[in-house]
Design a protein around this motif. Structure first.
Motif, PDB file in Angstrom:
ATOM      1  N   TYR A 165      42.346  55.458   8.617  1.00 17.83           N
ATOM      2  CA  TYR A 165      41.571  56.594   9.070  1.00 17.83           C
ATOM      3  C   TYR A 165      40.113  56.536   8.644  1.00 17.83           C
ATOM      4  O   TYR A 165      39.306  57.294   9.129  1.00 17.83           O
ATOM      5  CB  TYR A 165      42.220  57.883   8.592  1.00 17.83           C
ATOM      6  CG  TYR A 165      43.649  57.964   9.028  1.00 17.83           C
ATOM      7  CD1 TYR A 165      43.975  57.833  10.379  1.00 17.83           C
ATOM      8  CD2 TYR A 165      44.675  58.089   8.126  1.00 17.83           C
ATOM      9  CE1 TYR A 165      45.285  57.855  10.797  1.00 17.83           C
ATOM     10  CE2 TYR A 165      45.988  58.127   8.535  1.00 17.83           C
ATOM     11  CZ  TYR A 165      46.286  58.011   9.876  1.00 17.83           C
ATOM     12  OH  TYR A 165      47.575  58.034  10.292  1.00 17.83           O
ATOM     13  N   CYS A 166      39.788  55.633   7.757  1.00 17.54           N
ATOM     14  CA  CYS A 166      38.405  55.485   7.323  1.00 17.54           C
ATOM     15  C   CYS A 166      37.680  54.413   8.121  1.00 17.54           C
ATOM     16  O   CYS A 166      36.494  54.206   7.935  1.00 17.54           O
ATOM     17  CB  CYS A 166      38.355  55.142   5.833  1.00 17.54           C
ATOM     18  SG  CYS A 166      39.045  56.458   4.816  1.00 17.54           S
ATOM     19  N   ASP A 167      38.384  53.757   8.983  1.00 16.29           N
ATOM     20  CA  ASP A 167      37.825  52.705   9.819  1.00 16.29           C
ATOM     21  C   ASP A 167      36.734  53.298  10.714  1.00 16.29           C
ATOM     22  O   ASP A 167      36.976  54.266  11.424  1.00 16.29           O
ATOM     23  CB  ASP A 167      38.954  52.113  10.658  1.00 16.29           C
ATOM     24  CG  ASP A 167      38.529  50.934  11.490  1.00 16.29           C
ATOM     25  OD1 ASP A 167      37.325  50.744  11.704  1.00 16.29           O
ATOM     26  OD2 ASP A 167      39.428  50.198  11.924  1.00 16.29           O
ATOM     27  N   ASN A 168      35.557  52.718  10.676  1.00 24.82           N
ATOM     28  CA  ASN A 168      34.458  53.226  11.501  1.00 24.82           C
ATOM     29  C   ASN A 168      34.790  53.204  12.981  1.00 24.82           C
ATOM     30  O   ASN A 168      34.282  54.011  13.746  1.00 24.82           O
ATOM     31  CB  ASN A 168      33.177  52.440  11.240  1.00 24.82           C
ATOM     32  CG  ASN A 168      32.568  52.785   9.909  1.00 24.82           C
ATOM     33  OD1 ASN A 168      32.793  53.857   9.370  1.00 24.82           O
ATOM     34  ND2 ASN A 168      31.804  51.864   9.361  1.00 24.82           N
ATOM     35  N   ALA A 169      35.647  52.278  13.401  1.00 21.98           N
ATOM     36  CA  ALA A 169      36.026  52.209  14.808  1.00 21.98           C
ATOM     37  C   ALA A 169      36.716  53.496  15.248  1.00 21.98           C
ATOM     38  O   ALA A 169      36.531  53.946  16.375  1.00 21.98           O
ATOM     39  CB  ALA A 169      36.928  51.004  15.058  1.00 21.98           C
ATOM     40  N   VAL A 170      37.503  54.110  14.374  1.00 23.54           N
ATOM     41  CA  VAL A 170      38.174  55.361  14.711  1.00 23.54           C
ATOM     42  C   VAL A 170      37.142  56.411  15.076  1.00 23.54           C
ATOM     43  O   VAL A 170      37.240  57.081  16.097  1.00 23.54           O
ATOM     44  CB  VAL A 170      39.059  55.851  13.543  1.00 23.54           C
ATOM     45  CG1 VAL A 170      39.542  57.266  13.783  1.00 23.54           C
ATOM     46  CG2 VAL A 170      40.231  54.913  13.348  1.00 23.54           C
ATOM     47  N   TRP A 171      36.140  56.531  14.245  1.00 24.22           N
ATOM     48  CA  TRP A 171      35.139  57.573  14.488  1.00 24.22           C
ATOM     49  C   TRP A 171      34.276  57.221  15.698  1.00 24.22           C
ATOM     50  O   TRP A 171      33.856  58.118  16.429  1.00 24.22           O
ATOM     51  CB  TRP A 171      34.318  57.818  13.227  1.00 24.22           C
ATOM     52  CG  TRP A 171      35.238  58.124  12.091  1.00 24.22           C
ATOM     53  CD1 TRP A 171      35.395  57.411  10.942  1.00 24.22           C
ATOM     54  CD2 TRP A 171      36.208  59.179  12.031  1.00 24.22           C
ATOM     55  NE1 TRP A 171      36.393  57.960  10.171  1.00 24.22           N
ATOM     56  CE2 TRP A 171      36.905  59.048  10.818  1.00 24.22           C
ATOM     57  CE3 TRP A 171      36.557  60.220  12.878  1.00 24.22           C
ATOM     58  CZ2 TRP A 171      37.918  59.915  10.424  1.00 24.22           C
ATOM     59  CZ3 TRP A 171      37.579  61.081  12.486  1.00 24.22           C
ATOM     60  CH2 TRP A 171      38.233  60.929  11.276  1.00 24.22           C
ATOM     61  N   LEU A 199      41.983  54.248  21.559  1.00 21.19           N
ATOM     62  CA  LEU A 199      42.060  54.647  20.149  1.00 21.19           C
ATOM     63  C   LEU A 199      43.511  54.649  19.679  1.00 21.19           C
ATOM     64  O   LEU A 199      43.832  54.097  18.633  1.00 21.19           O
ATOM     65  CB  LEU A 199      41.439  56.033  19.962  1.00 21.19           C
ATOM     66  CG  LEU A 199      41.713  56.754  18.645  1.00 21.19           C
ATOM     67  CD1 LEU A 199      41.162  55.980  17.466  1.00 21.19           C
ATOM     68  CD2 LEU A 199      41.133  58.151  18.689  1.00 21.19           C
ATOM     69  N   ARG A 200      44.393  55.270  20.461  1.00 21.51           N
ATOM     70  CA  ARG A 200      45.805  55.356  20.090  1.00 21.51           C
ATOM     71  C   ARG A 200      46.455  53.971  20.046  1.00 21.51           C
ATOM     72  O   ARG A 200      47.343  53.728  19.254  1.00 21.51           O
ATOM     73  CB  ARG A 200      46.562  56.258  21.068  1.00 21.51           C
ATOM     74  CG  ARG A 200      46.159  57.724  21.032  1.00 21.51           C
ATOM     75  CD  ARG A 200      46.481  58.349  19.716  1.00 21.51           C
ATOM     76  NE  ARG A 200      47.867  58.072  19.390  1.00 21.51           N
ATOM     77  CZ  ARG A 200      48.750  58.953  19.012  1.00 21.51           C
ATOM     78  NH1 ARG A 200      48.390  60.206  18.863  1.00 21.51           N
ATOM     79  NH2 ARG A 200      49.985  58.618  18.737  1.00 21.51           N
ATOM     80  N   GLN A 201      45.988  53.074  20.902  1.00 18.85           N
ATOM     81  CA  GLN A 201      46.520  51.711  20.904  1.00 18.85           C
ATOM     82  C   GLN A 201      46.172  51.006  19.589  1.00 18.85           C
ATOM     83  O   GLN A 201      46.991  50.335  18.992  1.00 18.85           O
ATOM     84  CB  GLN A 201      45.901  50.939  22.075  1.00 18.85           C
ATOM     85  CG  GLN A 201      46.542  49.634  22.365  1.00 18.85           C
ATOM     86  CD  GLN A 201      47.642  49.786  23.392  1.00 18.85           C
ATOM     87  OE1 GLN A 201      47.538  50.605  24.265  1.00 18.85           O
ATOM     88  NE2 GLN A 201      48.674  49.013  23.274  1.00 18.85           N
ATOM     89  N   LYS A 202      44.929  51.176  19.154  1.00 17.89           N
ATOM     90  CA  LYS A 202      44.462  50.511  17.942  1.00 17.89           C
ATOM     91  C   LYS A 202      44.939  51.203  16.670  1.00 17.89           C
ATOM     92  O   LYS A 202      45.210  50.559  15.667  1.00 17.89           O
ATOM     93  CB  LYS A 202      42.934  50.433  17.970  1.00 17.89           C
ATOM     94  CG  LYS A 202      42.342  49.655  16.814  1.00 17.89           C
ATOM     95  CD  LYS A 202      40.844  49.466  16.981  1.00 17.89           C
ATOM     96  CE  LYS A 202      40.227  48.908  15.736  1.00 17.89           C
ATOM     97  NZ  LYS A 202      39.990  47.498  15.749  1.00 17.89           N
ATOM     98  N   HIS A 203      45.009  52.523  16.713  1.00 14.98           N
ATOM     99  CA  HIS A 203      45.375  53.334  15.540  1.00 14.98           C
ATOM    100  C   HIS A 203      46.423  54.372  15.958  1.00 14.98           C
ATOM    101  O   HIS A 203      46.100  55.552  16.121  1.00 14.98           O
ATOM    102  CB  HIS A 203      44.142  54.031  14.970  1.00 14.98           C
ATOM    103  CG  HIS A 203      43.068  53.094  14.544  1.00 14.98           C
ATOM    104  ND1 HIS A 203      43.136  52.377  13.370  1.00 14.98           N
ATOM    105  CD2 HIS A 203      41.912  52.729  15.142  1.00 14.98           C
ATOM    106  CE1 HIS A 203      42.054  51.625  13.255  1.00 14.98           C
ATOM    107  NE2 HIS A 203      41.306  51.814  14.319  1.00 14.98           N
TER     108      HIS A 203
END
Length: 75
Positions: free
Chosen positions: A6-12, A37-41
């Motif tokens: 959840y701290c991954d910059n890609a999420v934000w 996003l859901r696919q990656k996280h």
């Protein structure tokens, strides 16, 4: 660490892009961004978004959360 995802910059980046697309009336693009996003996280959801966003104004957070929900991000 389970929370590192959840701290991954890609999420934000995904959430900001989806919000911007939704605000611009690009609902399909916002939904595609949320799907990516859901696919990656896959564990990222609206609850995580709410907990990690520093908005003091509940109305702003609720508006952004609603945009993400409309784009397909689940609770």
């Amino acid at each position: 660490m389970a929370t590192a995802i959840y701290c991954d910059n890609a999420v934000w980046g995904f959430t900001l892009l989806a919000i911007a697309q939704a605000m611009a009336g690009q609902a399909t693009a916002a939904a595609e961004t949320v799907a990516a996003l859901r696919q990656k996280h896959p564990r990222f959801n609206l609850g995580v978004f709410r907990r990690h966003e520093p908005y003091r104004d509940a109305e702003t957070l609720n508006r952004l959360t609603a945009l993400l929900a409309n784009a397909g991000l689940s609770e």
